[in-house]
Design an enzyme around this catalytic site. Structure first.
Site, short mmCIF file in Angstrom:
data_model
loop_
_atom_site.label_atom_id
_atom_site.label_comp_id
_atom_site.label_asym_id
_atom_site.label_seq_id
_atom_site.Cartn_x
_atom_site.Cartn_y
_atom_site.Cartn_z
N SER A 1 29.51 34.97 67.45
CA SER A 1 29.11 34.25 68.67
C SER A 1 29.00 35.21 69.86
CB SER A 1 30.09 33.12 68.97
OG SER A 1 31.37 33.62 69.29
N ARG B 1 41.04 55.62 55.98
CA ARG B 1 40.49 55.22 57.28
C ARG B 1 39.59 56.32 57.84
NH1 ARG B 1 43.63 53.73 62.36
NH2 ARG B 1 45.52 54.23 61.23
N ARG C 1 39.00 46.15 62.09
CA ARG C 1 39.47 47.41 61.51
C ARG C 1 39.94 48.29 62.63
NH1 ARG C 1 40.62 46.73 56.73
NH2 ARG C 1 40.74 48.98 56.54
N LEU D 1 40.12 51.74 64.26
CA LEU D 1 39.29 52.94 64.15
C LEU D 1 40.15 54.19 64.03
CD1 LEU D 1 36.54 52.19 66.82
CD2 LEU D 1 36.44 51.84 64.34
N HIS E 1 39.14 40.83 73.54
CA HIS E 1 40.34 40.29 72.90
C HIS E 1 40.69 38.95 73.54
CE1 HIS E 1 44.03 40.51 70.60
NE2 HIS E 1 44.64 40.03 71.66
N GLU F 1 43.49 55.00 70.69
CA GLU F 1 44.02 55.14 69.34
C GLU F 1 44.99 54.02 68.97
OE1 GLU F 1 43.65 57.52 71.53
OE2 GLU F 1 42.65 59.22 70.55
N HIS G 1 36.37 31.20 74.11
CA HIS G 1 35.09 31.79 73.69
C HIS G 1 34.02 31.63 74.77
CE1 HIS G 1 36.49 31.60 69.28
NE2 HIS G 1 36.64 32.81 69.76
N GLU H 1 34.58 34.45 76.99
CA GLU H 1 34.18 35.71 76.32
C GLU H 1 32.67 35.93 76.42
OE1 GLU H 1 37.46 36.28 72.75
OE2 GLU H 1 35.46 35.60 72.24
C1 GRF Z 1 36.52 36.83 69.42
O1 GRF Z 1 37.41 35.80 69.71
C2 GRF Z 1 37.05 38.13 69.96
O2 GRF Z 1 37.86 37.95 71.08
C3 GRF Z 1 37.88 38.65 68.81
O3 GRF Z 1 37.19 38.26 67.66
C4 GRF Z 1 36.44 37.09 67.93
C5 GRF Z 1 35.04 37.33 67.45
O4 GRF Z 1 34.31 36.14 67.44
N1 GRF Z 1 38.06 40.07 68.93
P1 GRF Z 1 32.74 36.17 67.16
O5 GRF Z 1 32.54 36.74 65.78
O6 GRF Z 1 32.08 36.98 68.24
O7 GRF Z 1 32.31 34.72 67.22
#
Ligand code: GRF
Length: 194
Positions: A12, A58, A84, A86, A102, A135, A164, A167
């Site tokens: 999303s 890794r 993952r 990095l 996040h 890191e 979301h 975000e």
């Molecule tokens: C989001 O909630 C983001 O904060 C987290 O992973 C999720 C990814 O969601 N790191 P999407 O795949 O972008 O819908």
């Protein structure tokens, strides 16, 4: 500026960045058959699937990731659901140019399940953080944060929807601000220009 978006989930945030007109030249997923890959395909963005199980370490994964980014002439990287950690060489190669989003107000609730943990803990406010990747685990310099209220009747689904929505707006804002050089890193802090 040409971006790679690193994904692993529904995509999303990827969709929101594409809608916003961010120049995305590559999508890299650590999982096959996820929604984010469908979105990449629909927008004709080249996508690579790098499955961690195919790599011995890794570091080996990171080496292939860097090569993939270089081949696509990527300037900067946005992580969105890429679960993952990095390796050091990748973080060093792209330091100051890798962002992550996040779903909490870091340093609260780093790692996985940040939304559920906020509910269990009983915080009144949680939120969204966009930070530069270093890191550590969700520990890099904070670029932007926005609070989101936790309502008494919230469950994980309703709170996730509210998070979301923030975000999807905030990530594009930050990536565009980066393109316009509206902030810079000073020590472990990000300074916004007036
Ligand atoms: C989001 O909630 C983001 O904060 C987290 O992973 C999720 C990814 O969601 N790191 P999407 O795949 O972008 O819908």
């Amino acid at each position: 500026m040409r971006w790679a978006v690193l994904v692993g989930g529904t995509g999303s945030n990827l969709a929101a960045l594409l809608d916003r007109g961010i120049d995305i030249g590559l999508v890299v997923s650590h999982r096959a058959e996820v929604g984010a890959l469908v979105i990449a395909r629909a927008h004709r963005v080249p996508a690579a699937v790098l499955l961690p199980s195919r790599y011995a370490s890794r570091e080996a994964y990171g080496a292939d990731l860097r090569q993939t980014l270089e081949n696509a002439a990527i300037d900067a990287v946005a992580m969105a659901g890429f679960l993952r950690w990095l390796d050091t060489d990748t973080v060093r190669s792209y330091r100051g140019r890798i962002f992550n989003i996040h779903p909490s107000l870091l340093p609260a609730f780093p790692g996985l399940h940040a939304i559920g943990q906020a509910l269990v803990y009983g915080v009144r406010w949680t939120g969204v953080t966009v930070h530069l990747v270093d890191e550590g685990r969700d520990s890099g310099p904070v670029v932007a944060q926005e609070p989101v209220p936790v309502e008494p009747e919230d469950d994980e689904e309703s709170l996730a929807a509210r998070i979301h929505a923030v975000e999807h707006r905030l990530y594009g804002d930050v990536l565009q601000a980066f393109e316009q050089q509206r902030f810079f890193v000073c020590g472990r802090k990000v300074v916004w220009r007036q």
